[in-house]
Design a protein around this motif. Sequence first.
Motif, PDB file in Angstrom:
ATOM      1  N   LEU A  28      46.613 -53.649   9.593  1.00  0.00           N
ATOM      2  CA  LEU A  28      47.491 -54.290  11.470  1.00  0.00           C
ATOM      3  C   LEU A  28      45.865 -54.409  11.743  1.00  0.00           C
ATOM      4  O   LEU A  28      45.628 -54.409  13.028  1.00  0.00           O
ATOM      5  N   GLY A  29      44.999 -54.708  10.608  1.00  0.00           N
ATOM      6  CA  GLY A  29      43.702 -56.020  11.237  1.00  0.00           C
ATOM      7  C   GLY A  29      42.954 -54.558  11.941  1.00  0.00           C
ATOM      8  O   GLY A  29      41.746 -55.173  13.430  1.00  0.00           O
ATOM      9  N   LEU A  30      42.796 -53.361  11.485  1.00  0.00           N
ATOM     10  CA  LEU A  30      41.748 -52.493  12.270  1.00  0.00           C
ATOM     11  C   LEU A  30      41.240 -51.904  10.946  1.00  0.00           C
ATOM     12  O   LEU A  30      41.525 -51.787  10.074  1.00  0.00           O
ATOM     13  N   LYS A  31      39.984 -51.707  11.668  1.00  0.00           N
ATOM     14  CA  LYS A  31      38.740 -50.939  10.556  1.00  0.00           C
ATOM     15  C   LYS A  31      39.201 -50.190  10.766  1.00  0.00           C
ATOM     16  O   LYS A  31      39.246 -48.906  11.122  1.00  0.00           O
ATOM     17  N   ALA A  32      38.546 -49.562   9.511  1.00  0.00           N
ATOM     18  CA  ALA A  32      38.848 -47.629   9.139  1.00  0.00           C
ATOM     19  C   ALA A  32      37.549 -46.851   9.056  1.00  0.00           C
ATOM     20  O   ALA A  32      36.771 -47.765   8.597  1.00  0.00           O
ATOM     21  N   ARG A  38      50.034 -46.049  12.713  1.00  0.00           N
ATOM     22  CA  ARG A  38      50.928 -46.874  12.591  1.00  0.00           C
ATOM     23  C   ARG A  38      50.653 -46.487  14.356  1.00  0.00           C
ATOM     24  O   ARG A  38      51.266 -47.109  14.892  1.00  0.00           O
ATOM     25  N   LYS A  39      51.111 -44.591  14.505  1.00  0.00           N
ATOM     26  CA  LYS A  39      51.443 -43.993  15.602  1.00  0.00           C
ATOM     27  C   LYS A  39      50.715 -44.946  16.497  1.00  0.00           C
ATOM     28  O   LYS A  39      50.183 -44.516  17.653  1.00  0.00           O
ATOM     29  N   ILE A  40      49.116 -44.435  15.904  1.00  0.00           N
ATOM     30  CA  ILE A  40      47.503 -44.600  17.091  1.00  0.00           C
ATOM     31  C   ILE A  40      47.329 -45.700  16.790  1.00  0.00           C
ATOM     32  O   ILE A  40      46.960 -46.207  18.366  1.00  0.00           O
ATOM     33  N   ALA A  41      47.908 -46.828  15.608  1.00  0.00           N
ATOM     34  CA  ALA A  41      47.440 -48.541  15.957  1.00  0.00           C
ATOM     35  C   ALA A  41      48.540 -48.812  17.092  1.00  0.00           C
ATOM     36  O   ALA A  41      48.156 -50.024  18.044  1.00  0.00           O
ATOM     37  N   SER A  42      49.612 -48.218  17.619  1.00  0.00           N
ATOM     38  CA  SER A  42      51.058 -48.270  18.751  1.00  0.00           C
ATOM     39  C   SER A  42      50.407 -48.924  20.196  1.00  0.00           C
ATOM     40  O   SER A  42      50.562 -48.788  20.913  1.00  0.00           O
ATOM     41  N   TYR A  43      49.151 -47.675  20.624  1.00  0.00           N
ATOM     42  CA  TYR A  43      48.715 -47.137  20.950  1.00  0.00           C
ATOM     43  C   TYR A  43      47.755 -48.541  22.607  1.00  0.00           C
ATOM     44  O   TYR A  43      47.272 -49.036  23.070  1.00  0.00           O
ATOM     45  N   GLY A  44      46.992 -49.418  20.959  1.00  0.00           N
ATOM     46  CA  GLY A  44      46.200 -50.173  21.778  1.00  0.00           C
ATOM     47  C   GLY A  44      44.992 -50.500  20.952  1.00  0.00           C
ATOM     48  O   GLY A  44      43.923 -50.608  21.326  1.00  0.00           O
ATOM     49  N   VAL A  45      44.602 -49.213  19.995  1.00  0.00           N
ATOM     50  CA  VAL A  45      43.117 -48.812  19.274  1.00  0.00           C
ATOM     51  C   VAL A  45      42.531 -50.174  18.536  1.00  0.00           C
ATOM     52  O   VAL A  45      43.214 -50.986  18.662  1.00  0.00           O
ATOM     53  N   ASP A  46      40.955 -50.014  18.982  1.00  0.00           N
ATOM     54  CA  ASP A  46      39.907 -50.985  17.955  1.00  0.00           C
ATOM     55  C   ASP A  46      40.320 -50.543  16.800  1.00  0.00           C
ATOM     56  O   ASP A  46      40.042 -51.742  15.661  1.00  0.00           O
ATOM     57  N   ALA A  74      26.574 -54.680  15.581  1.00  0.00           N
ATOM     58  CA  ALA A  74      27.794 -56.303  15.898  1.00  0.00           C
ATOM     59  C   ALA A  74      28.702 -56.436  14.887  1.00  0.00           C
ATOM     60  O   ALA A  74      29.852 -56.372  14.621  1.00  0.00           O
ATOM     61  N   ASP A  75      28.136 -56.660  13.057  1.00  0.00           N
ATOM     62  CA  ASP A  75      28.709 -56.713  12.538  1.00  0.00           C
ATOM     63  C   ASP A  75      29.426 -55.888  11.663  1.00  0.00           C
ATOM     64  O   ASP A  75      30.595 -55.933  11.210  1.00  0.00           O
ATOM     65  N   LEU A  76      29.244 -54.720  11.590  1.00  0.00           N
ATOM     66  CA  LEU A  76      30.290 -53.842  11.067  1.00  0.00           C
ATOM     67  C   LEU A  76      31.874 -53.138  12.250  1.00  0.00           C
ATOM     68  O   LEU A  76      32.521 -53.402  11.996  1.00  0.00           O
ATOM     69  N   LEU A  77      31.068 -54.417  13.694  1.00  0.00           N
ATOM     70  CA  LEU A  77      32.256 -54.038  14.453  1.00  0.00           C
ATOM     71  C   LEU A  77      32.738 -55.453  14.553  1.00  0.00           C
ATOM     72  O   LEU A  77      33.973 -55.590  15.385  1.00  0.00           O
ATOM     73  N   GLY A  78      32.428 -56.090  14.227  1.00  0.00           N
ATOM     74  CA  GLY A  78      33.296 -56.979  13.865  1.00  0.00           C
ATOM     75  C   GLY A  78      33.472 -57.809  15.806  1.00  0.00           C
ATOM     76  O   GLY A  78      34.122 -58.765  15.668  1.00  0.00           O
ATOM     77  N   LEU A  79      31.332 -58.530  15.308  1.00  0.00           N
ATOM     78  CA  LEU A  79      31.610 -59.153  17.030  1.00  0.00           C
ATOM     79  C   LEU A  79      30.483 -59.458  16.898  1.00  0.00           C
ATOM     80  O   LEU A  79      29.193 -60.012  17.602  1.00  0.00           O
TER      81      LEU A  79
END
Length: 431
Positions: free
Chosen positions: A246-250, A201-209, A381-386
Motif C-alpha cells: 500500500l506504499g506505507l512504511k511499517a 488495509r482498514k487502517i490505511a483506508s483512513y489515509g494514514v502515512d 528525514a531518511d526514515l520518513l521518506g522526506l
Amino acid sequence: MHKKLIVALATMLAGTAANAETFAIQAGHVITDAARPARGAATVIVTDGKIVRIEDGATAPAGATVVDLHDKTVMPGMIDVHVHLTSNSGEPWYQGLTPKYSEPYAATIGLRNALITARAGFTTVRDLGGPALASIAMRDAISEGGFPGPRIQVAGPALSIIGGHGDSTVGLSPNLRAAVDATGEQFWVCTGPLECEKAVRKIASYGVDAIKFHATGGVLDDGKIGLEQHFTDEEMKAICDTAHQLGLKAAAHAHGAKGIGAAVRAGVDSIEHGTYADDADVALMKARGTYYVGTLMAFSGLQLYLGKGIYTANTEAKARQTLLVWGKALNRAYKAGVPIALGTDAAVFPHGRNGEEVGLMVSKGGMTPRDALIAATKGGADLLGLSRETGTLEPGKSADLIAVTGDPLTDPAAVTHVSYVMVEGRVVPMR
C-alpha cells in the motif's frame, strides 16, 4: 470559457508567487547539514516556504522581512519519528475511559501538543499511535495552515494481538470487556495473517502515512504477558508486506530480543524502543538497513511517574525492569553502524521535552553529539521518506529551521534552548 478560467487561475497563481513574503534570516552560525562543519555568520533567504539561497554575512533582499538571529545558531528543524500527540503523560491508565475522551477531544489535545512540540524545535514528527480520525484531523488542520505546528505523519491505531499491548480492554472488568468486544470497534486487534492483512488495509483506508504494530508486549499496558514476542512471524510478515504493498512504511514497537528479530526478518522499516536488542538483532538490522529508534526519553517518563499511583503494579514492575538496561541497546546498535533516527515516545513524558533525547543519545547511548544531531535531522528525514524536502538546509528544500543558543555539534543541550522556529516557511509563535 475554460480558456478564460485557466488564464484567470494562472494570473492568480502568478500574483500569489509575486507577493509571497521573503525572509532574510541572519544568523551568527548556520548548520546546513549536521554531518558538516557549521558556517560562520550567514543569511538564509526564504521565499514562498522554500529556501532560496544561503549567503555569507548579514544580507537582505529589498523588501524582505529581516529576522535578526546574529547571536544564535540556525540549523535544520529536528525530527521526532515517535510521538503520541493526542495523549498526555502523567494521567492514570483509566483516563481514556472517561466521557470527555472522544475523538474530537483527542484532536484538540493533539493540536495543543503539536504546538508545544514545534516550539521545542521539532518541525516534523511522526505520530505512532492515536485515534485515526483525531490524528488525521490534527495532521490536516496543521498542514492546511489553520493551526501552528510541525509537519506530521500519522499511523492511527497500532495493531495488537488479543490481550496484548494496544488491546484497550486489558485491565477492564469482564463486563466492560465484553461490552467493548461486542461493538467490534477494535478492528486493530487481529489474529492470523489474513485478519492482520485486513486490519492493515482498514487502517490505511483512513489515509494514514504509516502502519505500526506491537511486535512484543509493552511497558505501559496492565498485561502480565511480558515484553517478548506477541504477533507470530507469519502475522508480522503479513502486516509488513501489506503495508509495503500500500506504499506505507511499517514500524514495530518491540522490546524483547526475539520479537525484535522476528520483526526485522518480517521486513519492518524501523524498530521502536528495541530495549533488549542483542548482538544477533543488531547484526540483522545492519544487514537489512532497518532503522533503530531508541526512545530514551520514555525511560525518563517512567522514572518521573513510578510510585505515584499512575501506573498499575504490572506496569511498575515492567518499568523497573527496563530501566536497568536504559540506553544499552542503542549503544550496541550505534557501534554496529545500524541507521538511527531520533524518536522519543512523547506522551510517556511531558510534551516539549523532546530535545532532551539528543543529550540522552550521547550520555546513555554513547553517540557523539554530531551523530546524535544527524539522527535528529537527516536520520529522521531518511526514515520518513522526506530527505528531498527536509533534514538539511539547502536551496529548494522546505524552510524547516530553528535557532538555538550554543553549538549543538559539540553540546547536545544547545537544542533545548530554542528561540525561533519556522515550519515550511511559516513562523511558529513562541508564546
